[in-house]
Design a protein around this motif. Structure first.
Motif, PDB file in Angstrom:
ATOM      1  N   LEU A  71      -6.255   0.876   3.269  1.00  0.00           N
ATOM      2  CA  LEU A  71      -5.719   1.663   2.163  1.00  0.00           C
ATOM      3  C   LEU A  71      -6.236   3.095   2.205  1.00  0.00           C
ATOM      4  CD1 LEU A  71      -4.271   1.994  -0.584  1.00  0.00           C
ATOM      5  CD2 LEU A  71      -6.360   1.105  -1.673  1.00  0.00           C
ATOM      6  N   LEU A 117      -9.414  13.061  -2.969  1.00  0.00           N
ATOM      7  CA  LEU A 117      -9.461  11.594  -2.992  1.00  0.00           C
ATOM      8  C   LEU A 117     -10.886  11.143  -3.241  1.00  0.00           C
ATOM      9  CD1 LEU A 117      -7.192  10.169  -0.123  1.00  0.00           C
ATOM     10  CD2 LEU A 117      -6.751  10.218  -2.590  1.00  0.00           C
ATOM     11  N   SER A 144       1.326   7.102  -6.440  1.00  0.00           N
ATOM     12  CA  SER A 144       0.135   7.790  -6.943  1.00  0.00           C
ATOM     13  C   SER A 144       0.229   9.288  -6.702  1.00  0.00           C
ATOM     14  CB  SER A 144      -1.139   7.228  -6.291  1.00  0.00           C
ATOM     15  OG  SER A 144      -1.261   7.625  -4.934  1.00  0.00           O
ATOM     16  N   ILE A 151       0.548   4.165  -2.721  1.00  0.00           N
ATOM     17  CA  ILE A 151       0.160   5.507  -2.295  1.00  0.00           C
ATOM     18  C   ILE A 151       1.221   6.533  -2.678  1.00  0.00           C
ATOM     19  CG2 ILE A 151      -0.196   6.960  -0.256  1.00  0.00           C
ATOM     20  CD1 ILE A 151      -1.543   4.428   1.030  1.00  0.00           C
ATOM     21  N   GLU A 175      -4.712   5.143   5.113  1.00  0.00           N
ATOM     22  CA  GLU A 175      -3.309   5.471   4.880  1.00  0.00           C
ATOM     23  C   GLU A 175      -3.149   6.471   3.743  1.00  0.00           C
ATOM     24  OE1 GLU A 175      -1.547   1.613   4.323  1.00  0.00           O
ATOM     25  OE2 GLU A 175      -2.153   0.948   6.321  1.00  0.00           O
ATOM     26  N   TRP A 176      -3.981   6.348   2.722  1.00  0.00           N
ATOM     27  CA  TRP A 176      -3.938   7.260   1.568  1.00  0.00           C
ATOM     28  C   TRP A 176      -4.302   8.685   2.004  1.00  0.00           C
ATOM     29  CZ3 TRP A 176      -6.827   5.737  -3.605  1.00  0.00           C
ATOM     30  CH2 TRP A 176      -6.102   6.232  -4.710  1.00  0.00           C
ATOM     31  N   ARG A 206       0.836  -1.209   0.000  1.00  0.00           N
ATOM     32  CA  ARG A 206       0.000   0.000   0.000  1.00  0.00           C
ATOM     33  C   ARG A 206       0.868   1.255   0.000  1.00  0.00           C
ATOM     34  NH1 ARG A 206      -2.922  -3.158   3.975  1.00  0.00           N
ATOM     35  NH2 ARG A 206      -2.142  -1.836   5.682  1.00  0.00           N
ATOM     36  N   LYS A 207       1.970   1.210   0.744  1.00  0.00           N
ATOM     37  CA  LYS A 207       2.859   2.375   0.836  1.00  0.00           C
ATOM     38  C   LYS A 207       3.455   2.715  -0.526  1.00  0.00           C
ATOM     39  CE  LYS A 207       6.780   4.200   3.462  1.00  0.00           C
ATOM     40  NZ  LYS A 207       7.776   3.927   4.539  1.00  0.00           N
TER      41      LYS A 207
END
Length: 352
Positions: A133, A155, A102, A99, A136-137, A95-96
């Motif tokens: 996700l 977002l 992105s 993110i 964290e995003w 995920r890191k």
């Protein structure tokens, strides 16, 4: 940066062969560039064939509308994308990477936001991973905005027409807390694939006496699950579906059919529907019970959204439900910007 008071959005689909420079961006508050890829290392990248279009997307659409906000939509419905996103979301280290890449890609190419197009998380585990996700995003875009002193990236996410997929429910509280809004994919309820033996309205607003899948049921599901109306944007589809009638004399809604027409799966754009009506002198019908358009000629029957159903949907979104707005899928499928203009004008008329 928070979501504006209204969202009148449209998607540009890179596979549509529609030039970004041709988008009439004055008819939109937000434009989505679809779709960015996720590679095997979970980094967000532009499709190689359309890299230049993505890189220049914001600059290009802002020529006609300097105020339009652009968002990079990641994922989509192509084969294998859902499994890649599921794998990415399953581990914190994955995920890191996703993110971070992105945010970097969006900033380097002047996008104002990001959109997750995971079609669809379908298990309880995947929904839990989606929740992680999103949290964290959101934290990452907040931190990035503080460090750079730039406006925070928007977002958003595309979501299923229902707040639950089978026994798996979307994490609605987290969605409310982390996303600026969701784009509810309340369309394609019926297609020649899902309903091969009878015609059906692909995108009806009302459920009518048959109690069919429809927009009002879709939006009710999300509101009942706890989503605030100002977090919801409704889909206005610029695409339709064509069936082959079993008997040309039976051509109403729910008429006997024998599968798709006009294309392999029956999918058609609004522009193609308009051409079909003109060339084949097809009969147009607007059904006020289900609030849906269809047309037919000989053994070809097409369910789609036209000016009447777009007007009803925008009125429903604005006046009836006070939603945040709407989004069009997809701008390249319109005909002379007629549906885009109708949606834009109808929303403004409701507001006055």
């Amino acid at each position: 940066m928070a979501a504006t008071g209204v969202v009148k959005a449209g998607y540009w689909h890179c596979d549509s062969a529609f030039p970004v420079s041709d988008i009439k961006s004055s008819l939109f508050t937000h434009l989505f560039a679809a779709f960015a890829d996720v590679n095997s290392s979970y980094q967000v990248t532009f499709p190689i064939l359309y890299k230049l279009q993505f890189e220049s997307f914001t600059q290009t659409v802002q020529i006609k509308n300097p105020d339009v906000k652009t968002l990079l939509s990641i994922g989509g419905g192509a084969s294998g994308v859902a499994s890649t996103l599921a794998s990415m979301a399953s581990k914190q280290e994955n995920r890191k990477i996703f993110i971070g890449s992105s945010i970097t890609l969006a900033r380097e190419n002047n996008f104002h936001g990001l959109c997750l197009s995971w079609l669809y998380p379908s298990t309880a585990v995947e929904m839990t991973n989606l929740e992680s996700l999103l949290k964290e995003w959101r934290a990452a875009v907040e931190i990035e905005a503080q460090i750079t002193t730039k406006a925070r990236l928007l977002l958003t996410a595309e979501v299923f027409y229902s707040s639950a997929i089978g026994s798996a429910s979307y994490p609605c509280k987290t969605i409310s807390n982390t996303l600026d809004w969701i784009n509810v994919l309340a369309f394609n309820f019926y297609t020649p694939d899902s309903s091969p033996t009878e015609t059906a309205p692909p995108d009806a607003l009302r459920k009518g006496p048959k109690g069919i899948l429809c927009v009002e049921t879709s939006i009710k599901s999300w509101i009942d699950a706890g989503l605030k109306v100002k977090k919801i944007a409704l889909c206005v589809p610029f695409v339709g579906w064509a069936w082959t009638l079993k008997n040309p004399l039976q051509h109403d809604l729910f008429a006997p059919a024998v599968g798709p027409a006009l294309s392999v799966d029956g999918s058609v754009t609004f522009a193609q529907v308009k051409l079909f009506i003109t060339v084949r002198k097809a009969k147009r019908v607007y059904d006020k019970t289900y609030c849906t358009n269809y047309c037919y000629a000989d053994v070809t029957w097409i369910g789609y959204d036209d000016l009447e159903s777009v007007t009803d949907k925008v009125n429903y979104a604005h006046k009836e439900k006070q939603l945040l707005g709407y989004f069009a899928w997809h701008v390249g499928a319109d005909y002379n910007w007629s549906l885009s203009q109708k949606a834009f004008d109808t929303w403004d008329k409701c507001a006055n």
